[in-house]
Design a protein around this motif. Structure first.
Motif, mmCIF file in Angstrom:
data_model
loop_
_atom_site.group_PDB
_atom_site.id
_atom_site.type_symbol
_atom_site.label_atom_id
_atom_site.label_comp_id
_atom_site.label_asym_id
_atom_site.label_seq_id
_atom_site.Cartn_x
_atom_site.Cartn_y
_atom_site.Cartn_z
ATOM 1 N N LYS A 62 0.828 -1.202 0.000
ATOM 2 C CA LYS A 62 0.000 0.000 0.000
ATOM 3 C C LYS A 62 0.864 1.254 0.000
ATOM 4 C CE LYS A 62 -3.188 -1.074 3.402
ATOM 5 N NZ LYS A 62 -4.223 -0.676 4.329
ATOM 6 N N VAL A 63 0.560 2.174 -0.890
ATOM 7 C CA VAL A 63 1.238 3.476 -0.932
ATOM 8 C C VAL A 63 0.192 4.544 -0.630
ATOM 9 C CG1 VAL A 63 2.531 5.122 -2.326
ATOM 10 C CG2 VAL A 63 2.927 2.664 -2.616
ATOM 11 N N HIS A 64 0.396 5.270 0.448
ATOM 12 C CA HIS A 64 -0.496 6.358 0.845
ATOM 13 C C HIS A 64 0.026 7.632 0.200
ATOM 14 C CE1 HIS A 64 -2.399 3.834 3.947
ATOM 15 N NE2 HIS A 64 -1.191 3.304 4.049
ATOM 16 N N ILE A 65 -0.851 8.330 -0.518
ATOM 17 C CA ILE A 65 -0.450 9.515 -1.276
ATOM 18 C C ILE A 65 -1.034 10.754 -0.607
ATOM 19 C CG2 ILE A 65 -0.496 10.643 -3.533
ATOM 20 C CD1 ILE A 65 -1.043 7.757 -4.660
ATOM 21 N N TYR A 66 -0.157 11.714 -0.314
ATOM 22 C CA TYR A 66 -0.538 12.965 0.343
ATOM 23 C C TYR A 66 0.013 14.141 -0.433
ATOM 24 C CZ TYR A 66 -1.826 10.406 4.585
ATOM 25 O OH TYR A 66 -2.427 9.568 5.488
ATOM 26 N N GLU A 67 -0.643 15.284 -0.313
ATOM 27 C CA GLU A 67 -0.081 16.569 -0.700
ATOM 28 C C GLU A 67 0.391 17.194 0.602
ATOM 29 O OE1 GLU A 67 0.338 18.138 -3.701
ATOM 30 O OE2 GLU A 67 -0.368 16.312 -4.679
ATOM 31 N N GLY A 68 1.655 17.601 0.667
ATOM 32 C CA GLY A 68 2.197 18.176 1.889
ATOM 33 C C GLY A 68 2.826 19.528 1.640
ATOM 34 N N TRP A 69 2.836 20.369 2.682
ATOM 35 C CA TRP A 69 3.471 21.679 2.598
ATOM 36 C C TRP A 69 4.015 22.053 3.970
ATOM 37 C CZ3 TRP A 69 -1.632 20.570 2.228
ATOM 38 C CH2 TRP A 69 -2.511 21.152 3.136
ATOM 39 N N GLY A 85 13.585 30.061 18.284
ATOM 40 C CA GLY A 85 12.555 31.095 18.157
ATOM 41 C C GLY A 85 11.617 30.881 16.981
ATOM 42 N N ASP A 86 12.123 30.286 15.902
ATOM 43 C CA ASP A 86 11.301 29.972 14.730
ATOM 44 C C ASP A 86 11.230 28.458 14.577
ATOM 45 O OD1 ASP A 86 10.835 32.619 14.054
ATOM 46 O OD2 ASP A 86 12.645 32.739 12.817
ATOM 47 N N ILE A 87 10.040 27.942 14.268
ATOM 48 C CA ILE A 87 9.860 26.501 14.106
ATOM 49 C C ILE A 87 9.218 26.213 12.751
ATOM 50 C CG2 ILE A 87 9.732 25.963 16.567
ATOM 51 C CD1 ILE A 87 6.688 25.957 16.317
ATOM 52 N N THR A 88 9.456 25.003 12.249
ATOM 53 C CA THR A 88 8.860 24.562 10.996
ATOM 54 C C THR A 88 7.584 23.798 11.300
ATOM 55 O OG1 THR A 88 11.032 24.370 9.983
ATOM 56 C CG2 THR A 88 9.228 23.238 8.888
ATOM 57 N N LYS A 89 6.507 24.199 10.658
ATOM 58 C CA LYS A 89 5.220 23.515 10.801
ATOM 59 C C LYS A 89 4.891 22.884 9.451
ATOM 60 C CE LYS A 89 2.325 24.671 13.630
ATOM 61 N NZ LYS A 89 1.699 24.610 14.917
ATOM 62 N N GLY A 90 4.091 21.836 9.470
ATOM 63 C CA GLY A 90 3.701 21.173 8.234
ATOM 64 C C GLY A 90 2.259 20.735 8.285
ATOM 65 N N ASN A 91 1.698 20.504 7.110
ATOM 66 C CA ASN A 91 0.338 20.003 7.027
ATOM 67 C C ASN A 91 0.239 19.117 5.798
ATOM 68 O OD1 ASN A 91 -2.302 19.562 7.727
ATOM 69 N ND2 ASN A 91 -2.933 21.693 7.562
ATOM 70 N N VAL A 92 -0.734 18.213 5.787
ATOM 71 C CA VAL A 92 -0.918 17.286 4.676
ATOM 72 C C VAL A 92 -2.398 17.131 4.356
ATOM 73 C CG1 VAL A 92 1.204 15.978 5.097
ATOM 74 C CG2 VAL A 92 -0.911 15.282 6.208
ATOM 75 N N SER A 93 -2.652 16.702 3.141
ATOM 76 C CA SER A 93 -4.003 16.404 2.685
ATOM 77 C C SER A 93 -3.941 15.086 1.915
ATOM 78 C CB SER A 93 -4.503 17.523 1.777
ATOM 79 O OG SER A 93 -5.740 17.185 1.209
ATOM 80 N N LYS A 94 -4.725 14.091 2.341
ATOM 81 C CA LYS A 94 -4.669 12.766 1.717
ATOM 82 C C LYS A 94 -5.316 12.798 0.345
ATOM 83 C CE LYS A 94 -4.582 7.979 2.587
ATOM 84 N NZ LYS A 94 -4.418 7.004 3.627
ATOM 85 N N GLN A 95 -4.624 12.209 -0.625
ATOM 86 C CA GLN A 95 -5.112 12.153 -1.998
ATOM 87 C C GLN A 95 -5.642 10.769 -2.358
ATOM 88 O OE1 GLN A 95 -5.099 15.180 -3.762
ATOM 89 N NE2 GLN A 95 -4.576 15.753 -1.669
ATOM 90 N N GLY A 96 -5.151 9.744 -1.654
ATOM 91 C CA GLY A 96 -5.628 8.393 -1.942
ATOM 92 C C GLY A 96 -4.622 7.337 -1.560
ATOM 93 N N VAL A 97 -4.962 6.105 -1.920
ATOM 94 C CA VAL A 97 -4.102 4.953 -1.660
ATOM 95 C C VAL A 97 -3.916 4.209 -2.973
ATOM 96 C CG1 VAL A 97 -3.869 2.770 -0.405
ATOM 97 C CG2 VAL A 97 -4.927 4.727 0.706
#
Length: 103
Positions: A62-69, A85-97
């Protein structure tokens, strides 16, 4: 805290099928969020470019596909002393399997 048996491993796949990194998580989304934080961060979430993240669950096809930024923002006021003082944040949106024929 989750026990080790509850963690699953997900390999980050490149477009040519190479698996470059492995991320652990209880869910595919948790692993994808860790992978997203490794992307080149933008100055704000609105300016961040989405990139495709393909994560193969180890032991499966299984390959889980996401859009990430990812983006950089100021750390909260109640941050611990060791946090920058500065941190990296991320988010994802699932596109499918996707299911691979072979690994």
């Amino acid at each position: 805290m989750a026990r080790n048996e509850d963690k699953r491993n997900f390999a980050l796949r490149t477009s040519d099928g190479d698996e470059t990194s492995v991320f652990s998580g209880g869910t595919p989304r948790q692993a994808a969020l860790k992978a997203a934080r490794r992307l080149d961060p933008a100055d704000s979430e609105d300016d961040a470019d989405e990139q495709e993240l393909r994560l193969r669950e180890k032991g499966t096809r299984k390959v889980h596909i996401y859009e990430g930024w990812a983006w950089v923002e100021e750390a909260p006021d109640d941050k611990p002393d060791w946090m920058p003082g500065d941190i990296t944040k991320g988010n994802v949106s699932k596109q499918g399997v996707e299911h691979l024929d072979e690994i």
